[in-house]
Design a protein around this motif. Sequence first.
Motif, mmCIF file in Angstrom:
data_model
loop_
_atom_site.group_PDB
_atom_site.id
_atom_site.type_symbol
_atom_site.label_atom_id
_atom_site.label_comp_id
_atom_site.label_asym_id
_atom_site.label_seq_id
_atom_site.Cartn_x
_atom_site.Cartn_y
_atom_site.Cartn_z
ATOM 1 N N GLY A 94 16.846 19.119 31.325
ATOM 2 C CA GLY A 94 15.876 18.033 31.299
ATOM 3 C C GLY A 94 14.453 18.547 31.201
ATOM 4 O O GLY A 94 13.626 17.983 30.460
ATOM 5 N N TYR A 95 14.175 19.618 31.921
ATOM 6 C CA TYR A 95 12.839 20.227 31.844
ATOM 7 C C TYR A 95 12.542 20.698 30.425
ATOM 8 O O TYR A 95 11.436 20.487 29.901
ATOM 9 N N VAL A 96 13.516 21.351 29.792
ATOM 10 C CA VAL A 96 13.310 21.874 28.436
ATOM 11 C C VAL A 96 12.975 20.742 27.471
ATOM 12 O O VAL A 96 12.072 20.866 26.629
ATOM 13 N N LEU A 97 13.698 19.632 27.569
ATOM 14 C CA LEU A 97 13.407 18.495 26.694
ATOM 15 C C LEU A 97 11.980 17.994 26.884
ATOM 16 O O LEU A 97 11.252 17.757 25.916
ATOM 17 N N LEU A 98 11.576 17.809 28.135
ATOM 18 C CA LEU A 98 10.238 17.292 28.407
ATOM 19 C C LEU A 98 9.164 18.305 28.030
ATOM 20 O O LEU A 98 8.109 17.930 27.495
ATOM 21 N N ALA A 99 9.402 19.587 28.316
ATOM 22 C CA ALA A 99 8.411 20.612 28.002
ATOM 23 C C ALA A 99 8.295 20.862 26.503
ATOM 24 O O ALA A 99 7.284 21.393 26.034
ATOM 25 N N ALA A 100 9.327 20.468 25.742
ATOM 26 C CA ALA A 100 9.291 20.652 24.295
ATOM 27 C C ALA A 100 8.794 19.399 23.578
ATOM 28 O O ALA A 100 7.909 19.478 22.716
ATOM 29 N N PHE A 101 9.353 18.225 23.940
ATOM 30 C CA PHE A 101 9.069 17.009 23.182
ATOM 31 C C PHE A 101 8.378 15.920 23.994
ATOM 32 O O PHE A 101 8.041 14.865 23.442
ATOM 33 N N GLY A 102 8.192 16.138 25.303
ATOM 34 C CA GLY A 102 7.490 15.151 26.113
ATOM 35 C C GLY A 102 5.992 15.179 25.861
ATOM 36 O O GLY A 102 5.484 15.966 25.049
ATOM 37 N N ILE A 103 5.277 14.329 26.572
ATOM 38 C CA ILE A 103 3.815 14.274 26.416
ATOM 39 C C ILE A 103 3.218 15.616 26.825
ATOM 40 O O ILE A 103 3.413 16.082 27.948
ATOM 41 N N GLY A 104 2.485 16.252 25.908
ATOM 42 C CA GLY A 104 1.915 17.563 26.169
ATOM 43 C C GLY A 104 2.869 18.700 25.932
ATOM 44 O O GLY A 104 2.519 19.863 26.160
ATOM 45 N N GLY A 105 4.099 18.405 25.443
ATOM 46 C CA GLY A 105 5.071 19.454 25.168
ATOM 47 C C GLY A 105 4.672 20.289 23.974
ATOM 48 O O GLY A 105 3.930 19.850 23.087
ATOM 49 N N VAL A 118 8.206 12.140 16.740
ATOM 50 C CA VAL A 118 8.632 12.913 17.902
ATOM 51 C C VAL A 118 9.910 12.296 18.461
ATOM 52 O O VAL A 118 9.949 11.089 18.725
ATOM 53 N N PRO A 119 10.976 13.079 18.634
ATOM 54 C CA PRO A 119 12.227 12.517 19.172
ATOM 55 C C PRO A 119 12.009 11.937 20.566
ATOM 56 O O PRO A 119 11.276 12.509 21.384
ATOM 57 N N PRO A 120 12.624 10.797 20.862
ATOM 58 C CA PRO A 120 12.498 10.231 22.215
ATOM 59 C C PRO A 120 13.237 11.086 23.233
ATOM 60 O O PRO A 120 14.369 11.517 22.986
ATOM 61 N N VAL A 121 12.604 11.352 24.361
ATOM 62 C CA VAL A 121 13.229 12.198 25.379
ATOM 63 C C VAL A 121 13.393 11.482 26.716
ATOM 64 O O VAL A 121 14.018 12.034 27.624
ATOM 65 N N TYR A 122 12.865 10.290 26.835
ATOM 66 C CA TYR A 122 13.011 9.555 28.085
ATOM 67 C C TYR A 122 14.113 8.509 27.941
ATOM 68 O O TYR A 122 14.413 8.038 26.844
ATOM 69 N N GLY A 123 14.708 8.155 29.059
ATOM 70 C CA GLY A 123 15.750 7.146 29.047
ATOM 71 C C GLY A 123 17.062 7.670 28.500
ATOM 72 O O GLY A 123 17.397 8.861 28.617
ATOM 73 N N PHE A 124 17.812 6.780 27.864
ATOM 74 C CA PHE A 124 19.160 7.123 27.397
ATOM 75 C C PHE A 124 19.183 8.272 26.400
ATOM 76 O O PHE A 124 20.024 9.181 26.537
ATOM 77 N N PRO A 125 18.302 8.321 25.374
ATOM 78 C CA PRO A 125 18.371 9.441 24.422
ATOM 79 C C PRO A 125 18.203 10.797 25.095
ATOM 80 O O PRO A 125 18.947 11.746 24.787
ATOM 81 N N VAL A 199 19.194 13.107 34.695
ATOM 82 C CA VAL A 199 18.913 11.672 34.577
ATOM 83 C C VAL A 199 17.647 11.300 35.335
ATOM 84 O O VAL A 199 16.906 10.388 34.929
ATOM 85 N N ALA A 200 17.370 12.004 36.425
ATOM 86 C CA ALA A 200 16.159 11.697 37.182
ATOM 87 C C ALA A 200 14.908 12.145 36.429
ATOM 88 O O ALA A 200 13.901 11.423 36.386
ATOM 89 N N LEU A 201 14.942 13.328 35.826
ATOM 90 C CA LEU A 201 13.768 13.829 35.123
ATOM 91 C C LEU A 201 13.438 13.006 33.888
ATOM 92 O O LEU A 201 12.269 12.775 33.585
#
Length: 512
Positions: A94-105, A118-125, A199-201
């Motif tokens: 989860g960290y990798v997804l957010l650090a790569a494609f999240g805000i500021g990734g 930018v691929p969606p990384v929050y929620g179900f995807p 799921v929490a991240l």
Amino acid sequence: MISGVLVAALAVLPAVYLGVRAAEADASAWGLLFRERTWGLLWRTLGLAAAVTVLAAAVSLPLAWLTTRSDLPGRRLWTVLLCVPLAVPTFVSGYVLLAAFGIGGVLEEVLTRWGLPVPPVYGFPGALVALTVSTYPYFFLALRAGLLAQDPAWLEGARSLGLGPTRAFWKVTAPLLRPAFVSGALLVGLYVLSDFGAVALVQYDAFSRAIYVQYEGAYDRTYAALLGLALVAVTVVVLVLEVRLRGRAGYHRSSKGAARASAPVSLGRWRVPALLFCGAVVLAGVVLPVGVLLYWGARGLAQDEASLMRPALGSLLASVLGAVASVLCALPLAFLAVRYPSRLTLAMERVSYVGYALPPIVLALSLVFLGVQALPFLYGTLVMLVLAYVVRFLPQAVGTVRSALLQLNPHLAEAAASLGESPAGVFRRVTAPLLRPGLLAGAALVFLTAMKELPATLLLAPIGYETLATRVWGATAEGRFAEAALPALVLMAVSALGVGLLVSQEGDAPRG
């Protein structure tokens, strides 16, 4: 015997206490359990588990076939690389997804600069991608074992009757893989149901995240206990379905002789697409996580945001205490089950697995309730966290100690006793030295697993106590990716050691 009974009672106590707490709930609390929001949580959790299972199967089946039945170049290397994601905890995924494609990734900035979506990384995807990458190796290994065990004569017989390669696969090979499919689906499904970190991240409302949010934000935590019981009920239903789907059909060879190895199928013009497919999976499961962690780790070092001393010492202390306590608790259970087998001793050993069967967030919540209500002098101390590690990881220690005892000749201890040695002396001078490898293996396995434990540490660690897992969790939740990178790299390395230990144990197992 008394020590074994006490350890068994300790293992089952959290589950019993959670049930007692739920039984004390009034009608209004039970009404909350059956409201629309709970049904929504149920469908979202089951939907995620089903989607991850289907996607993991779709990815793993061609990979398993390519690495067992084809002439894919570098099959052994691909097999090793495809298993590496087992060493990545889901909250690190989860960290990798957010650090790569999240805000500021790092990749989000690049894609935005180039005008690309930018691929969606929050929620179900995000939950779907993170959990699929983390769990597909379970399916891959199960299907690969199933393919390796099949006799190629079955497929050759189907081909001789005029069936083409594709039709023969779906008519013969796929049905014979049913046990492997069911086993892989069970592992992946239960993993998704119990997962908390990913799921929490990515902020997906599954049961485990809802339990944590309810615990943190509500004064009355009875509803959290009821949600925990609901998650346990879902897990039980999944296990029952697995038994029904497994069936009683036989999949063994009925004729005389031994199965021979399968001749590799030439990929021909499909070789390049096969290599690209394997490379894409390794890119997503290995290269991207390592690359993102190294990038943010370098930035953390440059910005002096990567102090690891405090969380590393916290993880080391708690994990060492948990490993030692787990092995000490496992000794009487394993000794009684092996040396004095009976219905009672075997039942005591089986009871030790209750904590491992509970989803981690539910186990942690039950220990919170137990600490607040029954053991207030321990709640909020390191002792409570170590107790959680013991209940959670006791089966790992019991399994290794039991295996070591089964390989220890009981006549050696009897001979020492016949020479006048006391029971304590027999254990100290004969049994313990011979058990040392098993004891150390059990302690190492518990230590390596406890290092990456997140739910129990979040809920039960003393105030201000920090571990590598909670550092990754806290820094990622606040968008401090550089601060979370080095702890995540350390956890990934520790997890790789755990996978290596399991593989070495498998390789050293006696073959009959």
